[in-house]
Each structure stands twice: as structure tokens, then as C-alpha cells.
Design a protein around this motif. Structure first.
Motif, mmCIF file in Angstrom:
data_model
loop_
_atom_site.group_PDB
_atom_site.id
_atom_site.type_symbol
_atom_site.label_atom_id
_atom_site.label_comp_id
_atom_site.label_asym_id
_atom_site.label_seq_id
_atom_site.Cartn_x
_atom_site.Cartn_y
_atom_site.Cartn_z
ATOM 1 N N VAL A 151 0.808 -1.382 0.066
ATOM 2 C CA VAL A 151 0.060 -0.021 0.003
ATOM 3 C C VAL A 151 0.988 1.248 0.003
ATOM 4 O O VAL A 151 1.883 1.269 0.432
ATOM 5 C CB VAL A 151 -0.919 -0.024 1.272
ATOM 6 C CG1 VAL A 151 -1.977 -1.234 1.288
ATOM 7 C CG2 VAL A 151 -0.060 -0.294 2.422
ATOM 8 N N GLY A 177 -5.193 1.810 -6.883
ATOM 9 C CA GLY A 177 -6.091 0.667 -7.574
ATOM 10 C C GLY A 177 -6.182 0.626 -8.834
ATOM 11 O O GLY A 177 -6.806 -0.474 -9.396
ATOM 12 N N GLU A 227 -5.656 8.493 -3.756
ATOM 13 C CA GLU A 227 -5.205 7.943 -4.589
ATOM 14 C C GLU A 227 -4.723 8.901 -5.886
ATOM 15 O O GLU A 227 -3.531 8.922 -6.616
ATOM 16 C CB GLU A 227 -6.103 6.663 -5.325
ATOM 17 C CG GLU A 227 -6.203 5.608 -4.461
ATOM 18 C CD GLU A 227 -6.714 4.420 -5.186
ATOM 19 O OE1 GLU A 227 -7.199 4.550 -6.308
ATOM 20 O OE2 GLU A 227 -6.787 3.323 -4.597
ATOM 21 N N TYR A 303 -8.945 4.342 3.090
ATOM 22 C CA TYR A 303 -7.709 3.781 1.963
ATOM 23 C C TYR A 303 -7.420 2.705 2.250
ATOM 24 O O TYR A 303 -7.252 1.529 1.212
ATOM 25 C CB TYR A 303 -6.756 4.924 1.970
ATOM 26 C CG TYR A 303 -5.554 4.509 0.977
ATOM 27 C CD1 TYR A 303 -5.580 4.696 -0.315
ATOM 28 C CD2 TYR A 303 -4.410 4.055 1.454
ATOM 29 C CE1 TYR A 303 -4.361 4.107 -1.083
ATOM 30 C CE2 TYR A 303 -3.491 3.744 0.803
ATOM 31 C CZ TYR A 303 -3.455 3.805 -0.424
ATOM 32 O OH TYR A 303 -2.302 3.466 -1.254
ATOM 33 N N HIS A 307 -8.094 -1.077 0.141
ATOM 34 C CA HIS A 307 -6.873 -1.896 -0.393
ATOM 35 C C HIS A 307 -6.736 -3.303 0.205
ATOM 36 O O HIS A 307 -6.428 -4.188 -0.614
ATOM 37 C CB HIS A 307 -5.503 -1.127 -0.272
ATOM 38 C CG HIS A 307 -5.459 -0.220 -1.419
ATOM 39 N ND1 HIS A 307 -4.742 -0.230 -2.575
ATOM 40 C CD2 HIS A 307 -5.839 1.336 -1.380
ATOM 41 C CE1 HIS A 307 -5.114 0.712 -3.417
ATOM 42 N NE2 HIS A 307 -5.354 1.698 -2.769
ATOM 43 N N ASN A 310 -9.607 -4.924 -1.730
ATOM 44 C CA ASN A 310 -9.406 -5.109 -3.253
ATOM 45 C C ASN A 310 -8.264 -6.159 -3.249
ATOM 46 O O ASN A 310 -8.585 -7.130 -4.393
ATOM 47 C CB ASN A 310 -8.760 -3.787 -3.725
ATOM 48 C CG ASN A 310 -8.231 -3.763 -5.053
ATOM 49 O OD1 ASN A 310 -9.124 -4.069 -6.000
ATOM 50 N ND2 ASN A 310 -7.100 -3.307 -5.270
#
Length: 670
Positions: A151, A177, A227, A303, A307, A310
Motif C-alpha cells: 500500500v 487501485g 489515490e 484507503y 486496499h 481489493n
């Protein structure tokens, strides 16, 4: 494929003509049906001649982009991996197989995966939810990197360009992402549409990770905003293509200036003790450091939660997988349906525990006799290259000495890397596929970090033993032949010596030629990046490569009308193919069987059969624009038209397609 129409189609045309004729007189007046094109011969199209049976047995399905002989080998290696894992699940032999068998079983048990939901990431999310102050952020970043979820930025081992015998850690841009930072900064309609779809995806993942409905829109915006800030401080992808653009060694002690990111502590958490790292974009890390101190903890929580969700979405319950497939599978990759469950699990195991699987794959599928034969041929080809370098009429004495030193030090690694790993891993069990994924990812990250440090550059390969690959590692000056490569059609132990040299031997020679070609000459025997060619050597190489490129420029691209092969785009690989045939045939000539005319023919036929392939028109359009290798027909035929030995073996004269006139032939190592 040659222009000959299939016999069935020719019969259909003839039958249709006879049925439609209203009477005998009318039939006599009709034009005769066109003659079927002549079948390929050895001297008209050796590729078509050699692969006629393969083409008949492997028609291209309507829904498939391409089929090839080497692609079939790759699929066979996939099935072998599946069979191995099935056996490890039922009756594991040893600790590593026990780990793999449990991992495999937990992924195939879809009911258990659904019951587990997102429980496996709950501890990670709990830690993120515990962020209260800026000082809490950096330890959370480091912890996620440890479990294989990078990250905010990327950190990975790679070769030290100033000292190629070691790896250093590279701090690079990442944390997005989407793959391209410019997606976040462009304003065209297509990019805006993509960003709207991405926003929906972020919302889906945040929902699944437990974000309350009333907070969703605000947290989605927090993720996109953070991001975007990262993307604005990142460099365009085009600026990162040159490895030297990513190389900027700095003392690890100098990382203290990034106080909020706590990069010295980050290295300690990753187990890295080296005194040097690379940081090619310090402005990016200064900006990231400032963001840690300026953005509210709640924004970092959103955030990081996103992540985690994801990264783990493909390995969790169906709602996660569906969200991931809808965005990444369908929209970004153009897939229509998800892969079968077993293939998804296999891909996950290769991602997180690939070296474990490779160790067991080689033990099962690489017999000692095959390993020994592969090494024997590779050494013979290396010796042949050394001799041809010494006898070269175009290399200077200075270049010959440097090439000899490089070849004398060239290592040959067959099957698996020479150094094994530490397989001390937390037991997996069969209860939670997501948890097993994190356990395996943590292990692989740990082992990757061990590559950093003096004398560790050759610790691992960048390919896995269970994946077919035959490559020359220019930085470490070594030939790599993975276990999965050492089977038909590359090295079929049931075939004769001529075939072994025409397939595996020629591929080895192709790769070893890179040690002394236009790229290999950029690194000397001490591992220093500097050219050991003289200007005259450079000019001689360019003259030969230029003539070869012109030959390929004249070849029609199979499956496309009016399109030619790009001889410049494919130049380096075409030269290596030609070198491969020259060197392998020379090495084969020392074998007792080489005196036989049938063996000589078998050598060339084996080479041509490696490249059997059929591509759809759409696939061909992509390949002609992007592929650095020539299409199969010309990988087979292109080198052979320059080989007098081929013309002699098949009695092809210079007036035929398959043999250039002597003055038109190109050679590097004969």
C-alpha cells in the motif's frame, strides 16, 4: 498455415456445383472449379510441410484466440500442477506437500469459502480501524507490506545496477487501485467513464469490508482523493520503462528524513538490514510523508480498508469475487466468464506459494535422466558458441576475449534454482482459504526480502519451475531452463538426438546467443555495465541485423491481408533464432547420428514443429503491433532460408522459397 484449402471444403464446392447445374449442357458451359492450391513442400513452405498433421488435428475453435504447440505444453504443465495438488490433498508426501494440499483443499471447498466470508481479513481491518493518530499509520503500512499487500508505495528486491552480484530494495511508486497514474489526472470522456466505474467498484469493496451505508459516499471520495494525490506525485509509466530511470542508490541511513513514513522502521519490519536502497523519486516520498501528517486518520482508514479488500477480493466469498470480476475481469481484461474454480485456486497458489509448488513439481515431473540430458546439451551448445566466437570473422580480438571470459563464467541452472528456500511456515489447515492466502503471501514476502543483500542476486529466479521458460539472465550471466520446459515438444526424451538438438538445443542456443549479442555486450565479465564491443564490432553486427530485418520485412503476416512482418520490431529475436539454428546444428554435427541424411532432416523438422500455431485475425492484429517475435511460420522458415545445411538436407535450390542465394544469406555464428 499454407494456402491449400481443406479437402472437405474442396469437395463441398465441387458437390455444390454439380447439384446446382440445371442440365448437362449448362454444366459444360460453367467455368471449371478452381484448383486446390498445392500442398506445402519442404522447399516451398517448410513450416506448412512440417506441421500439416498438426494443423489438421488442431483447428482453431471459433471462441479461441490462438492455439500453438508451445501453448499446449503450457496447458499440460497446468494439468500436471493440478494433478500434483490433488495428490498432495489426498496423501501428502512431506511437509511442503501437506501445506500445499491443505491450501488446495481450502480453496476448492466453495461452501467453506462462503461460510468464511471475510473473516480472514478481519484482523487486518481491526488494526486499520485502530488508527487514531498520524504515528499509527506507518506501522499499519509496514504490516500490510509484510503480508503481501503493498500500500501507498512499492518495495521490492531487484539487481543493483552498480554491482550485479547483489540485490537491493527498490522504493517505487504504487499504492493505486488502477495501473496508470494518468487515469486519475486525465479529463477525456473515456477516462471519466472509467473513473465512474472505478468509483462504483471502490464503493462495492468498502461496503463488503463493513463501511456503514451512511458513510459510503464520503469514504469512497476519501479513497479517490488520496489515490489522486498519489497519482499526481507519480511519474508517467513511459518514464519508468528504462531500468536506469528507477535506479538511484541512497544510504538506508538517509531515510530518517521521512519521519512520518518511518522508512527505517519499515525496513526492519521487512527483515531488511542492507545498507543501501534505491529511491528514484524522492519527491514522491516527500509528498507521501507530508500526506501522512496532513490527512485525517479516517481518510487513511478508508484507503487501507479498501486496499485490503481489493487485494483479497479474488480469494474471499462470492460477493467479493463478483465485484472483482465485474470490474477487473470484464471491464479491464475483457473476460466474459470467470475461470473454473480450480484454475482460480491454482492461480492463487502460484501467486502466494509458487516456489513451494515449483519445488514439488520438479521433484515429480523432472526425471534425473532428463535433467542430465538438458545440462549435457546446454554445455555442448555453450562450448560451440565459445568456438564460433573464437573463429568469428567479424568480432575484434578485444571483443573475442571479453566474450570468452563471459561465456567461461556463464552458469547453467536446470529445473529449479540452485538455492532452496526456508519452508518454515505457519500451518495452514483446510478451514479458511483467505487465511491460507495470507499465510502463504507472508511467507513468500519474507523469502523475497531475503534476496536483498550482498551475494544474494542469484538466490532466486524471476520465473517459477512449474511454468515453461527458457531464458538467459543477463544480469547474473546464467541460462535458466525450468522443469516445465523439459518435456515435449521442447525436450522429448522419447525422441532421437536430432530432435533434441533441433528443439531444446536450438532454444538454448537462441538464449545463449544473447550473452554475446547486441544486449549481452553491454555487461562485461565483472558485471559492470559497459560495452566491450569496438565501433567496428557494432557496425558489423548492425550490417547483419539490418540485412536480416529486410528479409523479414518481406514476409506476409499469417492471417492478415496486406500486412507484413515488422523486421525492425522483431529484429533482436530474429537474430537469436538464426543464431540458435546455426549453433545447435553445429553442436548436433558432433553427435554420431548426425551423418545420417534422415537425422539432418529430423533436426530441421523438429525446429519447425516447435512453432506450430494458429491465430484468429483479431489475435494476429494485436500480435503484429506488439509482439517482438516473428509469427510461427517465420520463426520456423526465416532462419532456415539462410542455412546451406537445410538446403542440402532437403535438396532445396536457391530458386525456391526456402533457400536464399549464397550472397543473400545472413549469418552470425557459422
Amino acid at each position: 498455415m499454407p494456402n491449400a484449402r481443406p479437402l472437405a471444403l474442396a469437395l463441398i464446392v465441387a458437390l455444390a456445383a454439380s447439384v446446382s447445374a440445371p442440365d448437362a449442357d449448362a454444366a459444360k458451359k460453367k467455368k471449371a472449379a478452381p484448383k486446390k492450391a498445392a500442398a506445402a513442400t519442404a522447399c516451398s513452405d517448410f513450416y506448412g510441410f512440417s506441421n500439416a498433421d498438426w494443423f489438421k488435428a488442431n483447428p482453431l475453435p471459433a471462441d479461441v484466440a490462438s492455439v500453438s504447440a508451445l501453448g499446449q505444453m503450457r496447458e499440460r504443465s497446468v494439468q500436471q500442477q493440478r494433478d500434483l495438488l490433488d495428490g498432495a490433498m489426498r496423501a501428502p508426501q512431506g511437509n511442503v506437500q501437506k501445506l500445499l494440499g491443505d491450501f488446495w483443499a481450502s480453496g476448492l471447498d466453495e461452501a467453506a469459502v462462503e461460510a468464511d466470508g471475510s473473516n480472514s481479513i478481519a484482523p487486518l481491518l481491526a488494526r486499520i480501524n485502530g488508527i487514531r493518530k498520524a504515528k499509527d499509520i506507518a506501522p499499519s503500512l509496514a504490516a500490510l507490506h509484510q503480508v503481501g499487500i503493498p500500500v501507498l508505495f512499492n518495495f521490492s528486491p531487484d539487481v543493483d545496477l552498480a554491482k550485479l552480484d547483489r540485490h537491493i530494495g527498490y522504493f517505487g511508486q504504487g499504492g493505486l487501485g488502477l495501473s496508470d497514474p494518468e487515469f486519475y489526472t486525465r479529463s477525456d470522456a473515456n477516462t471519466k467513464a472509467l473513473m465512474e466505474r472505478y468509483r462504483d467498484y471502490v464503493k462495492s469493496i468498502l461496503t463488503l469490508t463493513g463501511t456503514p451505508k451512511e458513510q459510503l459516499d464520503a469514504q469512497v471520495q476519501s479513497v479517490i482523493d488520496l489515490e489522486t494525490r498519489i497519482a499526481q506525485a507519480s511519474r508517467p509509466l513511459t518514464a519508468l520503462r528504462d531500468p536506469r530511470a528507477n535506479y538511484a542508490p541512497v544510504p538506508a541511513s538517509g531515510l530518517k528524513q521521512y519521519k512520518r513514513l518511518q522508512l527505517r522502521e519499515f525496513l526492519e519490519a521487512q527483515g531488511v538490514k542492507d545498507d543501501t536502497v534505491s529511491m528514484a523519486n524522492p519527491q514522491l516520498f516527500a509528498q507521501l510523508d507530508a500526506l501522512v501528517g496532513s490527512l485525517p486518520p479516517a481518510q487513511w482508514q478508508a484507503y487501507l480498508r479498501y486496499h485490503v479488500g481489493n487485494a483479497m477480493a479474488p480469494y474471499l466469498s462470492k460477493p467479493f469475487r463478483d465485484a472483482d470480476f465485474a470490474f477487473r475481469g470484464q471491464l479491464l481484461r475483457g473476460e466474459t466468464t470467470p475461470a473454473p474454480r480450480w484454475r482460480q485456486v491454482l492461480d492463487a497458489i502460484n501467486t502466494a506459494a509458487g516456489p513451494m509448488l515449483g519445488r514439488e513439481y520438479a521433484a515429480r515431473y523432472l526425471p534425473a535422466a532428463t535433467d542430465a540430458r538438458a545440462e549435457e546439451i546446454a554445455k555442448q551448445v555453450r562450448a560451440t558458441l565459445e568456438r564460433q566466437v573464437a573463429e568469428s570473422t567479424w568480432l575484434s580480438a578485444e571483443a573475442k576475449a571479453a566474450a570468452k571470459a563471459r561465456l567461461d563464467n556463464l552458469k547453467i541452472e536446470i529445473g529449479t534454482p540452485n538455492r532452496d528456500l526456508d519452508y518454515t511456515v505457519q500451518p495452514m489447515g483446510r478451514g479458511s482459504f483467505g487465511s491460507n492466502m495470507l499465510i502463504a503471501s507472508t511467507w513468500r514476502h519474507r523469502e523475497e526480502m531475503k534476496r536483498i543483500g550482498h551475494g544474494n542476486a542469484d538466490r532466486r529466479w524471476d520465473v517459477l519451475p512449474q511454468h515453461p521458460a527458457l531464458a538467459y539472465d543477463i544480469a547474473q550471466n546464467r541460462l535458466i531452463a525450468t522443469a516445465a520446459t523439459l518435456q515435449a515438444p521442447v525436450l522429448d526424451m522419447s525422441r532421437d538426438a536430432a530432435t533434441h538438438y533441433g528443439t531444446y538445443g536450438a532454444l538454448v542456443a537462441h538464449e545463449l546467443s544473447h550473452a554475446v549479442d547486441n544486449k549481452g555486450r553491454m555487461i562485461d565479465v565483472d558485471g559492470t555495465i559497459k560495452s566491450w564491443w569496438t565501433p567496428a564490432d557494432e557496425a558489423a553486427w548492425q550490417e547483419r541485423a539490418g540485412k536480416l530485418a529486410l528479409q523479414y520485412d518481406g514476409y506476409a503476416y499469417p492471417g492478415l491481408t496486406g500486412v507484413k512482418v515488422d523486421g525492425r520490431q522483431t529484429s533482436e529475436e530474429n537474430a537469436a533464432d538464426l543464431a540458435g539454428i546455426e549453433l545447435a546444428y553445429d553442436a548436433f554435427s558432433t553427435d554420431p547420428s548426425a551423418a545420417s541424411e534422415s537425422a539432418k532432416q529430423a533436426f530441421f523438422k523438429a525446429w519447425a514443429q516447435l512453432w506450430a500455431q494458429q491465430n484468429s485475425a483479431d489475435a494476429a492484429k494485436v500480435l503484429v503491433a506488439t509482439e517482438v517475435h516473428a509469427p510461427g511460420q517465420w520463426r520456423a522458415n526465416g532462419p532456415l532460408v539462410n542455412q546451406p545445411a537445410f538446403g542440402e538436407a532437403y535438396q532445396c535450390k536457391a530458386t525456391t522459397n526456402m533457400q536464399k542465394k549464397p550472397e543473400e544469406q545472413v549469418s552470425f555464428w557459422r
